[in-house]
Design an enzyme around this catalytic site. Structure first.
Site, mmCIF file in Angstrom:
data_model
loop_
_atom_site.group_PDB
_atom_site.id
_atom_site.type_symbol
_atom_site.label_atom_id
_atom_site.label_comp_id
_atom_site.label_asym_id
_atom_site.label_seq_id
_atom_site.Cartn_x
_atom_site.Cartn_y
_atom_site.Cartn_z
ATOM 1 N N SER A 25 1.200 -9.614 -0.428
ATOM 2 C CA SER A 25 0.859 -8.271 -0.316
ATOM 3 C C SER A 25 1.252 -7.547 0.816
ATOM 4 O O SER A 25 1.678 -6.514 0.865
ATOM 5 C CB SER A 25 -0.461 -8.014 -0.782
ATOM 6 N N GLU A 44 -9.812 6.085 3.474
ATOM 7 C CA GLU A 44 -10.588 4.940 3.852
ATOM 8 C C GLU A 44 -9.509 3.887 4.438
ATOM 9 O O GLU A 44 -8.461 3.942 3.708
ATOM 10 C CB GLU A 44 -11.537 4.341 2.998
ATOM 11 N N LYS A 94 0.804 -1.168 -0.015
ATOM 12 C CA LYS A 94 -0.025 -0.024 -0.066
ATOM 13 C C LYS A 94 0.937 1.230 0.032
ATOM 14 O O LYS A 94 0.296 2.337 -0.475
ATOM 15 C CB LYS A 94 -0.834 0.020 1.120
#
Lengths: 397, 258
Positions: A376, A109, A87
């Site tokens: 991830s 968010e 991210k």
């Protein structure tokens, strides 16, 4: 169809209130300008490489390969990035862009909290104000990440509306953006929402597939036969797939969260159970009822607990270029435990969905095949929840 | 052109909004009838949506109450059909793109025409995306109502020049809900609107008092009120129709003094 902008087949578009239109137009113009600006590119790659840890490792999982007795398995180690997941790259890109646009405040968010932590991190680094919207349910599931965000100087607002999970956090962040636009950038965390977000987020995450390609050519002298990644909104998956889309011989496999099963209501598998709709600024597939009411989805993974999927994935599904499979909570938890014991790597429960499918697929493939599984994020944040799932009491986050 | 123009024949128009099925469809029906009796010029009927991203907490909660009570798009069409037998003023739907799209846009609009709906407001459908829906609204003779916002700036002329029915001017940034003060220069927006269209325009978002309605309608052709009415329904439930009627009368009376 009038608006061809930001379309992936019929998907995508800009289904947002008029109040936000100039903001997304301004964002698109700024992005088009800065993405080719040498200074911007240099600053961003410096942040990627020297702050956040690119390139990430492509690790040959020898024990897993031998244990499963089929395809050779490589793990793309996005769990080793700063803040613990892929991210951070989208966030560094958007935060730098926002800063160039003169914005001083980031809102975001978050589901599992990884995107919120990444945004709070970038805001701290760049001296920007940060407000993160997180479903109240998720603030409980991911209490440690709430603490991390606050430690980094962000304000965390628990969202109590609807199902109090990721979709409600997105709705609330969109509402906040309509309230305050001039100094605020909405740092969307996945390849979703109105154009240009799905394209911007994809471009910043596409570094994953570029690296996989380069590293694979270096290690094996050829492309992989399959690339697997988990899919909620789909940012790490599109990042892992993007530079292989034209390489038709590479299978692209997205692993959705089936929750308690695709034949139950407690699922978040959008491709498996959803249908075409318009929500959160985009046309794509959504879990919904016959009257278009968005379904209260469920997954053990807060990061995949979203009733939609990014429009580019919807298109990759329509065209058959990518395959999407559904992985249950139980399969994901088993994969979480398996990777920890087999390779000494604790994956995020989101990433464990991709590991679970690798366990099914690898034995079906011959040993001359190669698959890459994107890890991830790291799983520290999930340990308490998985322990609870397994019935262990008294483990605190 | 639909009968929406009739709403602007009685001086400044008062346009109330109500969420259908909050707390039940009979109450909605009774409220609408009271509002018409009290002088409402056009009714905005909200079809509930699970995730109304343009709404503040008051209307969000109304959507949840209606959905929990089992309201569906089909039941709302039935309600309108019954209301249309008794009232003549224009009625428009206010809902979200997915409610229309998932029903089948063509089928949804054919039903609108059948039950006597005059217009459609979709807050998540900006100018850039409207043609996809307009192909069907035109065929059904339903006006697709456009919105302009305080941030529209250079877009106002473009939006106004293609607007149908009436133009909805969003008074403030943010979501629906009452506000103590409206700081946007609504007059300046209306000036640009007037240069680009002959259709009427009404101001909504944030209006709750007769003074605010009078001020906003003073700049334009009418005032739209939602959250203040929904709040009365939240408080009085099935006993709200008379209270809603009183409120609408007070608001319309204020507009008559302009």
């Amino acid at each position: 169809m009038s608006n061809k902008k930001g379309r992936f087949g019929i998907h995508g578009g800009q289904y947002i209130p008029e109040t936000l239109m100039n903001a997304v137009i301004e964002l698109e113009e700024a992005y088009d300008k800065f993405k080719v600006d040498p200074d911007f590119k240099r600053e961003l790659s410096q942040l990627f490489n020297e702050y956040a840890g690119r390139p990430s490792l492509l690790y040959y999982a020898e024990k897993m390969t031998k244990d499963l007795g089929g395809a050779k398995i490589y793990l793309k180690r996005e769990d080793l990035n700063h803040t613990g997941a892929h991210k951070i790259y989208n966030v560094l890109g958007q935060a730098l862009l926002a800063k160039k646009m003169g914005k001083t405040r980031l809102i975001a968010e978050t589901g599992a909290g990884q995107h919120g932590v990444a945004t709070a991190t970038a805001a701290a680094l760049m001296g920007m104000e940060c407000v993160v919207f997180m479903g109240e349910e998720d603030t409980k599931r991911q209490a440690l990440n709430v603490y991390r965000m606050r430690l980094l100087g962000a304000e965390v607002i628990p969202v109590k509306t609807g199902t109090a999970t990721l979709k409600d956090a997105v709705s609330e962040a969109m509402r906040e953006w309509t309230r305050r636009i001039s100094d605020t950038h909405y740092c969307l965390g996945s390849v979703m929402g109105p154009h240009p977000f799905p394209t911007i987020v994809r471009d910043f995450q596409a570094v994953i597939s570029q690296e996989i390609k380069d590293q694979m050519l270096e290690k094996e002298g050829r492309l992989p036969d399959a690339v697997l990644a988990c899919v909620g909104g789909g940012s790490n998956a599109i990042g892992s797939f993007y530079h292989f889309i034209e390489d038709k011989e590479v299978r692209l496999i997205g692993c959705e969260a089936a929750g308690r099963g695709v034949d139950t209501y407690e699922t978040a598998a959008t491709i498996a159970t959803g249908c075409e709709g318009i929500f959160h600024g985009m046309k794509s597939y959504f879990c919904q009822d016959e009257f278009g009411q968005i379904a209260p989805v469920y997954s053990i993974s807060a990061g995949l607990d979203y009733p939609g999927i990014g429009p580019e994935h919807a298109w990759l599904h329509d065209t058959g270029r990518a395959e999407y499979v559904a992985i249950t909570d139980e399969e994901a938890v088993q994969a979480f435990e398996y990777l920890a014991k087999t390779e000494g790597i604790i994956p995020a429960i989101e990433s464990a969905h991709a590991v679970a499918h690798a366990r099914k697929l690898a034995p079906q493939l011959s040993s001359d095949k190669i698959m890459v599984v994107t890890i991830s994020g790291r799983g520290d944040k999930d340990c308490a929840a998985i322990a609870r799932y397994r019935g262990e009491e008294g483990i605190h986050e | 052109m639909s009968r929406i123009k009739d709403a602007f024949k009685n001086g400044k128009a008062f346009i109330p909004f109500i969420t259908c099925g909050d707390p039940d469809l009979n109450t909605t029906k009774a409220c609408v009838k009271e509002m018409v009796k009290a002088g409402a010029d056009l009714i905005e009927l909200g079809i509930p949506f699970s995730d109304p991203t343009a709404e503040g907490p008051v209307i969000q909660a109304a959507n949840m109450r209606a959905l929990s009570a089992g309201v569906t798009t089909d039941k709302v069409f039935e309600l309108v059909k019954e209301l249309r037998a008794e009232i003549d003023i224009p009625m428009v739907f206010m809902t979200y793109a997915n409610v229309v799209f998932s029903y089948g846009t063509e089928r949804f609009l054919a039903r609108c025409r059948e039950v006597g709906i005059d217009g459609l407001i979709l807050p998540d459908l900006p100018y850039e995306e409207k043609d996809e829906f307009m192909a069907y609204t035109k065929e059904a003779g339903v006006d697709l109502i456009s919105l302009v916002a305080p941030t529209s700036e250079g877009r106002i002329a473009m939006i106004a020049s293609e607007a149908e029915g009436f133009l909805y001017i969003v008074s403030s940034l943010g979501v629906t809900g009452t506000r103590s003060e409206i700081t946007t220069d609504v007059g300046a927006i209306v000036d640009i609107v007037r240069k680009n269209t002959d259709i009427p325009c009404a101001v909504g978002f944030g209006i709750s008092t007769p003074e605010q309605a009078k001020k906003m309608a003073g700049f334009s052709d009418g005032a739209i009120v939602g959250s203040a009415i929904v709040r009365i329904i939240e408080e009085y439930g099935v006993d709200s129709p008379a209270k809603v009627g009183e409120y609408v009368k007070q608001m319309k009376d204020a507009l008559r003094t302009i």
